[in-house]
Design a protein around this motif. Sequence first.
Motif, PDB file in Angstrom:
ATOM      1  N   ALA A 243      -3.529  37.054  30.782  1.00  0.00           N
ATOM      2  CA  ALA A 243      -3.360  37.364  29.703  1.00  0.00           C
ATOM      3  C   ALA A 243      -2.156  36.750  28.675  1.00  0.00           C
ATOM      4  CB  ALA A 243      -2.926  39.168  29.417  1.00  0.00           C
ATOM      5  N   SER A 244      -1.086  36.632  29.365  1.00  0.00           N
ATOM      6  CA  SER A 244      -0.186  35.650  29.038  1.00  0.00           C
ATOM      7  C   SER A 244      -0.733  34.051  28.554  1.00  0.00           C
ATOM      8  CB  SER A 244       0.725  35.547  29.719  1.00  0.00           C
ATOM      9  OG  SER A 244       0.792  34.772  31.014  1.00  0.00           O
ATOM     10  N   LYS A 245      -1.563  33.628  29.518  1.00  0.00           N
ATOM     11  CA  LYS A 245      -1.886  32.356  29.257  1.00  0.00           C
ATOM     12  C   LYS A 245      -3.030  32.433  27.917  1.00  0.00           C
ATOM     13  CE  LYS A 245       0.518  30.103  32.009  1.00  0.00           C
ATOM     14  NZ  LYS A 245       1.539  28.998  31.400  1.00  0.00           N
ATOM     15  N   ALA A 246      -3.630  33.353  27.862  1.00  0.00           N
ATOM     16  CA  ALA A 246      -4.734  33.618  26.844  1.00  0.00           C
ATOM     17  C   ALA A 246      -3.879  33.570  25.611  1.00  0.00           C
ATOM     18  CB  ALA A 246      -5.729  34.705  26.847  1.00  0.00           C
ATOM     19  N   ALA A 247      -2.707  34.359  25.426  1.00  0.00           N
ATOM     20  CA  ALA A 247      -2.033  34.289  24.444  1.00  0.00           C
ATOM     21  C   ALA A 247      -1.217  33.105  23.878  1.00  0.00           C
ATOM     22  CB  ALA A 247      -0.684  35.284  24.507  1.00  0.00           C
ATOM     23  N   ILE A 248      -0.988  32.151  25.117  1.00  0.00           N
ATOM     24  CA  ILE A 248      -0.531  30.925  24.676  1.00  0.00           C
ATOM     25  C   ILE A 248      -1.658  30.022  23.923  1.00  0.00           C
ATOM     26  CG2 ILE A 248       0.126  28.514  25.690  1.00  0.00           C
ATOM     27  CD1 ILE A 248       2.494  30.622  25.692  1.00  0.00           C
TER      28      ILE A 248
ATOM     29  N   VAL B 291      -3.025  21.968  23.548  1.00  0.00           N
ATOM     30  CA  VAL B 291      -3.024  23.287  24.307  1.00  0.00           C
ATOM     31  C   VAL B 291      -3.936  22.716  25.523  1.00  0.00           C
ATOM     32  CG1 VAL B 291      -4.864  24.203  23.418  1.00  0.00           C
ATOM     33  CG2 VAL B 291      -3.271  25.579  25.017  1.00  0.00           C
ATOM     34  N   VAL B 292      -3.072  22.996  26.814  1.00  0.00           N
ATOM     35  CA  VAL B 292      -3.720  22.391  28.235  1.00  0.00           C
ATOM     36  C   VAL B 292      -4.037  23.464  29.030  1.00  0.00           C
ATOM     37  CG1 VAL B 292      -2.947  21.015  30.262  1.00  0.00           C
ATOM     38  CG2 VAL B 292      -2.174  20.388  27.962  1.00  0.00           C
ATOM     39  N   PHE B 293      -5.219  23.386  29.844  1.00  0.00           N
ATOM     40  CA  PHE B 293      -5.889  24.216  30.611  1.00  0.00           C
ATOM     41  C   PHE B 293      -5.814  23.737  32.035  1.00  0.00           C
ATOM     42  CE2 PHE B 293      -7.318  24.858  26.296  1.00  0.00           C
ATOM     43  CZ  PHE B 293      -7.015  26.166  26.021  1.00  0.00           C
ATOM     44  N   PRO B 294      -4.911  23.741  32.906  1.00  0.00           N
ATOM     45  CA  PRO B 294      -4.982  23.346  34.387  1.00  0.00           C
ATOM     46  C   PRO B 294      -5.926  24.272  35.103  1.00  0.00           C
ATOM     47  CG  PRO B 294      -2.859  23.585  33.319  1.00  0.00           C
ATOM     48  CD  PRO B 294      -3.662  24.265  32.537  1.00  0.00           C
ATOM     49  N   GLY B 295      -6.655  23.628  36.102  1.00  0.00           N
ATOM     50  CA  GLY B 295      -7.386  24.648  37.038  1.00  0.00           C
ATOM     51  C   GLY B 295      -6.591  24.654  38.073  1.00  0.00           C
TER      52      GLY B 295
ATOM     53  N   GLY C 213      -7.022  30.421  33.859  1.00  0.00           N
ATOM     54  CA  GLY C 213      -6.845  31.753  33.661  1.00  0.00           C
ATOM     55  C   GLY C 213      -6.843  32.221  32.368  1.00  0.00           C
ATOM     56  N   GLY C 214      -6.442  31.246  31.256  1.00  0.00           N
ATOM     57  CA  GLY C 214      -6.287  31.656  29.958  1.00  0.00           C
ATOM     58  C   GLY C 214      -7.627  31.811  29.263  1.00  0.00           C
ATOM     59  N   PHE C 215      -8.839  31.318  29.917  1.00  0.00           N
ATOM     60  CA  PHE C 215     -10.147  31.612  29.430  1.00  0.00           C
ATOM     61  C   PHE C 215     -11.069  32.310  30.440  1.00  0.00           C
ATOM     62  CE2 PHE C 215     -10.251  27.076  30.594  1.00  0.00           C
ATOM     63  CZ  PHE C 215     -11.308  27.278  31.588  1.00  0.00           C
ATOM     64  N   LEU C 216     -10.652  32.526  31.455  1.00  0.00           N
ATOM     65  CA  LEU C 216     -11.469  32.986  32.702  1.00  0.00           C
ATOM     66  C   LEU C 216     -10.628  34.034  33.513  1.00  0.00           C
ATOM     67  CD1 LEU C 216     -14.010  32.513  34.551  1.00  0.00           C
ATOM     68  CD2 LEU C 216     -12.556  31.051  35.932  1.00  0.00           C
ATOM     69  N   PRO C 217     -11.130  35.100  33.157  1.00  0.00           N
ATOM     70  CA  PRO C 217     -10.331  36.308  34.020  1.00  0.00           C
ATOM     71  C   PRO C 217     -10.283  36.214  35.536  1.00  0.00           C
ATOM     72  CG  PRO C 217     -12.558  36.975  33.208  1.00  0.00           C
ATOM     73  CD  PRO C 217     -12.491  35.830  32.599  1.00  0.00           C
ATOM     74  N   VAL C 218      -9.296  36.165  36.065  1.00  0.00           N
ATOM     75  CA  VAL C 218      -8.969  36.159  37.374  1.00  0.00           C
ATOM     76  C   VAL C 218      -8.532  37.502  38.032  1.00  0.00           C
ATOM     77  CG1 VAL C 218      -8.048  34.855  39.447  1.00  0.00           C
ATOM     78  CG2 VAL C 218      -8.648  33.587  37.282  1.00  0.00           C
ATOM     79  N   PRO C 219      -9.229  38.129  38.806  1.00  0.00           N
ATOM     80  CA  PRO C 219      -8.754  39.415  39.590  1.00  0.00           C
ATOM     81  C   PRO C 219      -7.495  39.129  40.147  1.00  0.00           C
ATOM     82  CG  PRO C 219     -10.620  38.489  40.840  1.00  0.00           C
ATOM     83  CD  PRO C 219     -10.513  37.736  39.450  1.00  0.00           C
ATOM     84  N   GLY C 220      -6.675  40.295  40.019  1.00  0.00           N
ATOM     85  CA  GLY C 220      -5.143  40.074  40.727  1.00  0.00           C
ATOM     86  C   GLY C 220      -4.298  39.061  39.918  1.00  0.00           C
ATOM     87  N   GLN C 221      -4.653  38.695  39.066  1.00  0.00           N
ATOM     88  CA  GLN C 221      -3.880  37.806  37.997  1.00  0.00           C
ATOM     89  C   GLN C 221      -4.063  38.125  36.505  1.00  0.00           C
ATOM     90  OE1 GLN C 221      -1.140  35.774  38.717  1.00  0.00           O
ATOM     91  NE2 GLN C 221      -1.382  36.432  40.626  1.00  0.00           N
ATOM     92  N   SER C 222      -4.285  39.538  36.169  1.00  0.00           N
ATOM     93  CA  SER C 222      -4.767  39.830  34.906  1.00  0.00           C
ATOM     94  C   SER C 222      -3.910  39.534  33.669  1.00  0.00           C
ATOM     95  CB  SER C 222      -5.443  41.280  34.880  1.00  0.00           C
ATOM     96  OG  SER C 222      -6.445  41.250  35.502  1.00  0.00           O
ATOM     97  N   ILE C 223      -2.669  40.091  34.320  1.00  0.00           N
ATOM     98  CA  ILE C 223      -1.560  39.963  33.300  1.00  0.00           C
ATOM     99  C   ILE C 223      -1.317  38.324  33.063  1.00  0.00           C
ATOM    100  CG2 ILE C 223       1.095  40.682  32.880  1.00  0.00           C
ATOM    101  CD1 ILE C 223      -1.200  42.861  32.396  1.00  0.00           C
TER     102      ILE C 223
END
Length: 265
Positions: A157-162, A182-186, A144-154
Amino acid sequence: MRIAGKVFLLTGAGSGMGREMAHQLIAKGAKVAALDIHLPQLLETKQICSADDTNFLTLEVDISNRAAVLALPDQVIAHFGHVDGIINNAGIIQPFVRVNELSFDAIERVMDVNFYGTVAIVKAFLPHLLARPEAHIVNISSMGGFLPVPGQSIYGASKAAIKLFSEGLYTELKDTSVRVTVVFPGAIATNITGNSGVEVPSSPGSSGMVALPATDAARIILAGMVNNQFHVFVGSDSKFMNILCRIAPEFATNFIRKKMKALLG
Protein backbone atom coordinates in the motif's frame (compact mmCIF):
# COMPACT_ATOMS: atom_id res chain seq x y z
CA MET A 1 18.61 14.29 -17.70
CA ARG A 2 22.38 14.06 -17.93
CA ILE A 3 24.37 13.09 -14.85
CA ALA A 4 27.82 14.66 -15.20
CA GLY A 5 28.23 17.86 -13.22
CA LYS A 6 24.87 17.51 -11.45
CA VAL A 7 24.14 17.39 -7.71
CA PHE A 8 21.82 14.65 -6.44
CA LEU A 9 20.25 13.94 -3.08
CA LEU A 10 20.12 10.15 -2.73
CA THR A 11 18.27 8.54 0.18
CA GLY A 12 19.01 5.04 1.42
CA ALA A 13 22.59 5.40 0.18
CA GLY A 14 24.12 3.20 2.86
CA SER A 15 23.55 -0.15 1.16
CA GLY A 16 21.92 -2.05 -1.67
CA MET A 17 20.64 -0.14 -4.69
CA GLY A 18 21.36 3.18 -2.96
CA ARG A 19 25.03 2.36 -2.50
CA GLU A 20 25.30 1.18 -6.10
CA MET A 21 23.57 4.30 -7.42
CA ALA A 22 25.92 6.49 -5.38
CA HIS A 23 28.91 4.64 -6.82
CA GLN A 24 27.66 4.96 -10.39
CA LEU A 25 26.67 8.62 -10.00
CA ILE A 26 30.13 9.52 -8.67
CA ALA A 27 31.75 7.50 -11.47
CA LYS A 28 29.73 9.47 -14.03
CA GLY A 29 30.89 12.83 -12.67
CA ALA A 30 28.02 13.75 -10.34
CA LYS A 31 28.10 15.03 -6.78
CA VAL A 32 26.03 13.15 -4.22
CA ALA A 33 24.39 14.22 -0.98
CA ALA A 34 24.10 10.71 0.45
CA LEU A 35 21.48 10.15 3.12
CA ASP A 36 20.87 7.15 5.36
CA ILE A 37 19.79 6.41 8.91
CA HIS A 38 22.89 4.21 9.38
CA LEU A 39 26.05 6.34 9.52
CA PRO A 40 28.63 3.48 9.46
CA GLN A 41 27.08 2.17 6.25
CA LEU A 42 27.14 5.65 4.71
CA LEU A 43 30.83 5.98 5.50
CA GLU A 44 31.44 2.60 3.84
CA THR A 45 29.61 3.86 0.75
CA LYS A 46 31.80 6.94 0.67
CA GLN A 47 34.92 4.78 0.85
CA ILE A 48 33.65 2.40 -1.85
CA CYS A 49 32.94 5.38 -4.11
CA SER A 50 36.49 6.67 -3.56
CA ALA A 51 34.79 9.98 -2.85
CA ASP A 52 35.79 12.98 -0.77
CA ASP A 53 33.97 16.01 0.63
CA THR A 54 34.10 17.80 -2.72
CA ASN A 55 31.71 15.31 -4.33
CA PHE A 56 30.13 13.39 -1.42
CA LEU A 57 28.15 14.79 1.50
CA THR A 58 27.24 12.40 4.31
CA LEU A 59 23.81 12.97 5.89
CA GLU A 60 22.69 10.77 8.78
CA VAL A 61 18.93 11.34 8.79
CA ASP A 62 15.75 9.39 9.49
CA ILE A 63 13.41 10.51 6.71
CA SER A 64 10.38 9.97 8.94
CA ASN A 65 11.68 12.94 11.00
CA ARG A 66 10.00 15.79 9.12
CA ALA A 67 11.92 18.59 10.84
CA ALA A 68 15.23 16.94 9.93
CA VAL A 69 14.09 16.49 6.33
CA LEU A 70 12.97 20.10 5.96
CA ALA A 71 16.43 21.22 7.11
CA LEU A 72 18.17 19.22 4.38
CA PRO A 73 18.02 21.67 1.44
CA ASP A 74 19.97 24.31 3.36
CA GLN A 75 22.64 21.73 4.25
CA VAL A 76 22.99 20.42 0.70
CA ILE A 77 23.00 23.87 -0.91
CA ALA A 78 25.49 25.20 1.64
CA HIS A 79 27.83 22.35 0.69
CA PHE A 80 27.34 22.10 -3.09
CA GLY A 81 25.70 25.42 -4.04
CA HIS A 82 22.57 23.91 -5.56
CA VAL A 83 20.71 20.64 -6.11
CA ASP A 84 19.59 19.19 -9.45
CA GLY A 85 17.86 15.95 -8.56
CA ILE A 86 16.50 13.76 -5.81
CA ILE A 87 16.39 9.96 -5.79
CA ASN A 88 13.99 8.68 -3.14
CA ASN A 89 15.36 5.20 -2.59
CA ALA A 90 15.06 4.77 1.20
CA GLY A 91 12.41 2.31 2.30
CA ILE A 92 11.55 -0.51 4.66
CA ILE A 93 9.36 -3.60 4.54
CA GLN A 94 6.95 -4.93 7.15
CA PRO A 95 7.09 -8.17 9.14
CA PHE A 96 5.93 -11.11 7.01
CA VAL A 97 2.49 -11.43 8.62
CA ARG A 98 -1.11 -10.90 7.65
CA VAL A 99 -2.76 -7.54 8.33
CA ASN A 100 -4.78 -9.12 11.13
CA GLU A 101 -1.53 -9.89 12.97
CA LEU A 102 0.24 -6.60 12.24
CA SER A 103 0.47 -3.93 14.93
CA PHE A 104 -0.52 -0.33 14.28
CA ASP A 105 3.01 0.70 15.27
CA ALA A 106 4.44 -1.43 12.44
CA ILE A 107 1.84 -0.11 10.00
CA GLU A 108 2.58 3.51 10.86
CA ARG A 109 6.35 3.00 10.70
CA VAL A 110 6.14 1.60 7.15
CA MET A 111 3.92 4.45 5.98
CA ASP A 112 6.00 7.10 7.78
CA VAL A 113 9.22 5.98 6.07
CA ASN A 114 8.04 4.81 2.65
CA PHE A 115 5.30 7.33 1.90
CA TYR A 116 5.44 10.34 4.20
CA GLY A 117 9.24 10.34 4.18
CA THR A 118 9.27 10.47 0.38
CA VAL A 119 6.62 13.19 0.33
CA ALA A 120 8.62 15.25 2.83
CA ILE A 121 11.79 14.98 0.74
CA VAL A 122 9.90 16.10 -2.37
CA LYS A 123 8.20 18.97 -0.56
CA ALA A 124 11.52 20.13 0.92
CA PHE A 125 13.48 20.11 -2.34
CA LEU A 126 10.90 20.88 -5.04
CA PRO A 127 11.12 24.69 -4.77
CA HIS A 128 14.87 24.45 -5.36
CA LEU A 129 14.50 21.98 -8.23
CA LEU A 130 12.03 24.30 -9.96
CA ALA A 131 14.71 27.00 -9.98
CA ARG A 132 17.13 24.80 -11.94
CA PRO A 133 17.29 24.74 -15.76
CA GLU A 134 17.02 20.94 -15.66
CA ALA A 135 16.01 18.77 -12.70
CA HIS A 136 14.67 15.32 -11.92
CA ILE A 137 12.74 13.44 -9.23
CA VAL A 138 13.15 9.66 -9.09
CA ASN A 139 10.83 7.83 -6.70
CA ILE A 140 11.34 4.12 -6.00
CA SER A 141 8.04 2.27 -5.78
CA SER A 142 8.06 -1.54 -6.09
CA MET A 143 6.61 -4.45 -8.01
CA GLY A 144 4.58 -4.73 -4.80
CA GLY A 145 3.12 -1.33 -5.62
CA PHE A 146 1.03 -2.78 -8.46
CA LEU A 147 0.94 -6.46 -7.45
CA PRO A 148 -0.52 -7.53 -4.06
CA VAL A 149 1.94 -9.66 -2.08
CA PRO A 150 0.50 -11.58 0.90
CA GLY A 151 2.33 -10.77 4.11
CA GLN A 152 3.40 -7.39 2.69
CA SER A 153 0.02 -5.71 2.25
CA ILE A 154 0.93 -2.50 4.09
CA TYR A 155 4.32 -2.29 2.37
CA GLY A 156 2.51 -2.70 -0.94
CA ALA A 157 0.00 0.00 0.00
CA SER A 158 2.86 2.40 0.78
CA LYS A 159 4.49 1.68 -2.56
CA ALA A 160 1.19 1.97 -4.44
CA ALA A 161 0.85 5.38 -2.82
CA ILE A 162 4.31 6.28 -4.13
CA LYS A 163 3.20 5.21 -7.62
CA LEU A 164 0.17 7.51 -7.72
CA PHE A 165 1.96 10.32 -5.91
CA SER A 166 4.73 10.22 -8.52
CA GLU A 167 2.32 10.07 -11.43
CA GLY A 168 0.45 13.02 -9.99
CA LEU A 169 3.70 14.95 -9.67
CA TYR A 170 4.52 14.10 -13.27
CA THR A 171 1.29 15.72 -14.46
CA GLU A 172 1.69 18.77 -12.21
CA LEU A 173 5.29 19.36 -13.32
CA LYS A 174 4.86 18.52 -17.01
CA ASP A 175 5.27 22.14 -18.12
CA THR A 176 8.26 22.83 -15.86
CA SER A 177 11.95 21.96 -15.98
CA VAL A 178 11.44 19.09 -13.50
CA ARG A 179 10.94 15.56 -14.83
CA VAL A 180 9.55 12.69 -12.74
CA THR A 181 10.35 8.98 -12.96
CA VAL A 182 8.75 6.22 -10.89
CA VAL A 183 10.61 2.93 -10.54
CA PHE A 184 9.24 -0.58 -9.92
CA PRO A 185 11.98 -2.98 -8.80
CA GLY A 186 11.22 -6.67 -8.62
CA ALA A 187 13.37 -9.02 -6.54
CA ILE A 188 16.71 -7.26 -5.98
CA ALA A 189 19.67 -8.62 -4.02
CA THR A 190 19.74 -6.12 -1.14
CA ASN A 191 19.67 -6.21 2.66
CA ILE A 192 16.25 -4.55 3.01
CA THR A 193 15.06 -7.24 5.43
CA GLY A 194 17.96 -6.66 7.81
CA ASN A 195 17.78 -2.87 7.48
CA SER A 196 14.04 -3.06 8.22
CA GLY A 197 14.57 -5.23 11.29
CA VAL A 198 12.48 -7.98 9.65
CA GLU A 199 13.20 -11.69 9.52
CA VAL A 200 12.20 -13.75 6.50
CA PRO A 201 10.24 -16.80 7.70
CA SER A 202 11.87 -20.14 7.00
CA SER A 203 10.09 -22.05 4.29
CA PRO A 204 10.44 -25.56 2.84
CA GLY A 205 9.71 -24.16 -0.58
CA SER A 206 11.01 -21.33 -2.71
CA SER A 207 9.31 -18.46 -4.42
CA GLY A 208 11.31 -19.30 -7.54
CA MET A 209 12.42 -15.68 -7.97
CA VAL A 210 16.03 -14.96 -8.85
CA ALA A 211 17.16 -11.65 -7.38
CA LEU A 212 18.73 -9.12 -9.75
CA PRO A 213 22.12 -7.82 -8.52
CA ALA A 214 21.89 -4.34 -7.03
CA THR A 215 24.57 -3.14 -9.45
CA ASP A 216 22.35 -3.99 -12.43
CA ALA A 217 19.28 -2.47 -10.76
CA ALA A 218 21.14 0.79 -10.16
CA ARG A 219 22.30 0.93 -13.77
CA ILE A 220 18.74 0.44 -15.05
CA ILE A 221 17.33 3.11 -12.72
CA LEU A 222 19.92 5.72 -13.65
CA ALA A 223 19.48 4.97 -17.35
CA GLY A 224 15.75 5.55 -16.89
CA MET A 225 16.48 8.93 -15.33
CA VAL A 226 18.88 9.91 -18.10
CA ASN A 227 16.24 9.00 -20.68
CA ASN A 228 13.45 10.82 -18.77
CA GLN A 229 11.36 7.64 -18.59
CA PHE A 230 7.98 7.84 -16.89
CA HIS A 231 7.94 4.23 -15.63
CA VAL A 232 11.01 2.01 -15.12
CA PHE A 233 10.48 -1.70 -14.48
CA VAL A 234 13.59 -3.25 -12.94
CA GLY A 235 14.06 -6.97 -13.46
CA SER A 236 12.37 -9.55 -15.67
CA ASP A 237 9.93 -10.42 -12.86
CA SER A 238 8.71 -6.83 -12.59
CA LYS A 239 8.32 -6.52 -16.37
CA PHE A 240 6.48 -9.84 -16.63
CA MET A 241 4.13 -9.23 -13.71
CA ASN A 242 3.30 -5.73 -14.96
CA ILE A 243 2.06 -7.22 -18.22
CA LEU A 244 0.27 -10.10 -16.48
CA CYS A 245 -1.47 -7.75 -14.03
CA ARG A 246 -2.79 -5.67 -16.90
CA ILE A 247 -4.02 -8.66 -18.91
CA ALA A 248 -5.36 -10.86 -16.09
CA PRO A 249 -5.26 -9.11 -12.70
CA GLU A 250 -7.06 -11.83 -10.73
CA PHE A 251 -4.89 -14.56 -12.21
CA ALA A 252 -1.76 -12.53 -11.41
CA THR A 253 -2.92 -12.03 -7.83
CA ASN A 254 -3.51 -15.75 -7.32
CA PHE A 255 -0.22 -16.55 -9.06
CA ILE A 256 1.83 -14.49 -6.59
CA ARG A 257 -0.26 -15.84 -3.69
CA LYS A 258 0.76 -19.38 -4.58
CA LYS A 259 4.40 -18.32 -4.90
CA MET A 260 4.41 -16.66 -1.48
CA LYS A 261 2.04 -18.96 0.41
CA ALA A 262 4.81 -20.98 2.05
CA LEU A 263 6.13 -17.86 3.80
CA LEU A 264 2.86 -17.33 5.68
CA GLY A 265 1.95 -20.96 6.35
